[in-house]
Write an enzyme that holds these catalytic residues in place. Structure first.
Site, PDB file in Angstrom:
ATOM      1  N   ARG A 100       6.777  -5.232   3.133  1.00  0.00           N
ATOM      2  CA  ARG A 100       5.327  -5.655   2.908  1.00  0.00           C
ATOM      3  C   ARG A 100       5.581  -6.075   1.698  1.00  0.00           C
ATOM      4  O   ARG A 100       6.001  -5.142   0.498  1.00  0.00           O
ATOM      5  CB  ARG A 100       4.320  -4.980   3.916  1.00  0.00           C
ATOM      6  N   ASP A 153      -9.077  -5.295   6.740  1.00  0.00           N
ATOM      7  CA  ASP A 153      -8.886  -6.409   5.780  1.00  0.00           C
ATOM      8  C   ASP A 153      -9.753  -8.282   6.046  1.00  0.00           C
ATOM      9  O   ASP A 153     -10.763  -8.623   5.545  1.00  0.00           O
ATOM     10  CB  ASP A 153      -7.396  -7.502   4.728  1.00  0.00           C
ATOM     11  N   HIS A 210       1.023  -1.173   0.142  1.00  0.00           N
ATOM     12  CA  HIS A 210      -0.078   0.086  -0.108  1.00  0.00           C
ATOM     13  C   HIS A 210       0.592   1.096  -0.139  1.00  0.00           C
ATOM     14  O   HIS A 210      -0.062   2.460  -0.193  1.00  0.00           O
ATOM     15  CB  HIS A 210      -1.237   0.041   1.341  1.00  0.00           C
ATOM     16  N   GLU A 259      -4.985 -11.936   7.007  1.00  0.00           N
ATOM     17  CA  GLU A 259      -6.900 -11.467   7.006  1.00  0.00           C
ATOM     18  C   GLU A 259      -7.624 -11.510   6.047  1.00  0.00           C
ATOM     19  O   GLU A 259      -8.235 -10.452   5.651  1.00  0.00           O
ATOM     20  CB  GLU A 259      -6.093  -9.885   6.749  1.00  0.00           C
ATOM     21  N   ASP A 273      17.474  -9.114  -1.106  1.00  0.00           N
ATOM     22  CA  ASP A 273      18.958  -8.964  -1.855  1.00  0.00           C
ATOM     23  C   ASP A 273      18.946  -7.721  -1.480  1.00  0.00           C
ATOM     24  O   ASP A 273      20.301  -7.167  -1.165  1.00  0.00           O
ATOM     25  CB  ASP A 273      18.551  -9.164  -2.279  1.00  0.00           C
TER      26      ASP A 273
HETATM   27  C1  3PY Z   1      -5.275  -4.722   7.820  1.00  0.00           C
HETATM   28  O1  3PY Z   1      -5.674  -4.455   8.395  1.00  0.00           O
HETATM   29  O2  3PY Z   1      -5.911  -5.377   6.254  1.00  0.00           O
HETATM   30  C2  3PY Z   1      -3.396  -4.718   6.793  1.00  0.00           C
HETATM   31  O3  3PY Z   1      -3.107  -5.343   5.618  1.00  0.00           O
HETATM   32  C3  3PY Z   1      -2.581  -3.624   7.622  1.00  0.00           C
HETATM   33  O4  3PY Z   1      -1.574  -3.022   6.879  1.00  0.00           O
HETATM   34 MG    MG Z   2      -3.872  -6.005   4.430  1.00  0.00          MG
END
Ligand code: 3PY
Ligand code: MG
Length: 251
Positions: free
Chosen positions: A51, A153, A26, A127, A65
């Protein structure tokens, strides 16, 4: 880190966080900038994490890397996806990471390849309802260090609104996820922009908390200062600007 400023990444690395995560899912930047952000985090004491955008071995390999000490992988819904994620982070014979550690050699030394698999952190994001249903199988995947819950999510997947306070179903799923991770000897991490709730999650067994991102922290601090200077008190900070506190999603 959701902004593309190496200076800000360096500042955050000196703020007392154990780790600073460069967010390619994101964050408002691409891989080239992520590499510079990882370099900037390395200029301070925080551990540089990244991430990735998805289970993408080419991108994960490049981030490792580039010096990421660990990868948080979004939307890992099945044990198969978790296994593919871990494979991308580990060298043969346990995985399929390609050799070419570049910056890794700078901090890991000439014997980097001997220790990389033991030191690189692999965190699969739980998530979704599917991830919760498959959690035991995901936690059984060899080489996976732990899970990282994305409450926003997860809320959407459970038919709830993202943000704090957490919907009841999200809160109880997060408690169950931490208990399952700890029972299987894996790490439990979560994104949580609300400090009081984060403290509660730590007490529930969470060991790694990402307390919102750089922009949400800045936006909240700016709005509170503006309200104070205007004599309105921090509680009056504009709710359309500040979503930390009630309703916050941490973005
Ligand atoms: C979420 O809360 O879905 C996330 O991925 C937080 O970054
Ligand atoms: Mg998320």
């Amino acid at each position: 880190m959701s902004t593309d400023s190496p200076y800000l990444a360096e500042v955050l690395s000196h703020c007392g966080y154990d780790a600073v995560t460069v967010d390619l899912q994101h964050g408002m930047f691409g891989v080239d900038r992520a590499i510079q952000l990882l370099q900037a985090v390395s200029a301070g004491p925080a551990v540089p994490l990244a991430r990735c955008g998805e289970v993408n071995p080419a991108q994960i390999g490049k981030l490792l890397d580039a010096g990421a000490y660990g990868i948080i992988c979004p939307a890992v819904d099945t044990a198969e996806q978790a296994a593919a994620f871990v494979r991308a982070c580990r060298y043969p014979p346990s995985g399929a990471r390609s050799y070419g550690p570049s910056r890794g050699l700078l901090y890991g030394g000439a014997d980097y390849v001997d220790h990389a698999d033991d030191t690189i952190l692999t965190l699969a994001m739980a998530e979704s309802a599917d991830a919760l249903a498959n959690l035991d199988a995901i936690l059984d995947v060899p080489g996976l260090d732990g899970i990282f819950v994305g409450p926003n999510d997860l809320a959407l997947s459970l038919g709830e609104r993202p943000g704090v306070p957490l919907a009841e179903s999200v809160g109880s799923a997060m408690h169950r996820a931490a208990a399952a991770a700890r029972a299987s000897g894996r790490l439990a991490g979560a994104f949580c922009p609300d400090p009081a709730l984060a403290r509660h999650l730590v007490e529930a067994g969470y060991q790694l908390i990402a307390p919102g991102n750089d922009v949400s922290v800045l936006r909240q601090a700016a709005a509170e200062r503006i309200a104070l200077v205007r004599g309105e008190g921090p509680a009056a900070a504009r709710s359309d600007v500040v979503r930390d506190g009630p309703g916050s999603t941490g973005y």
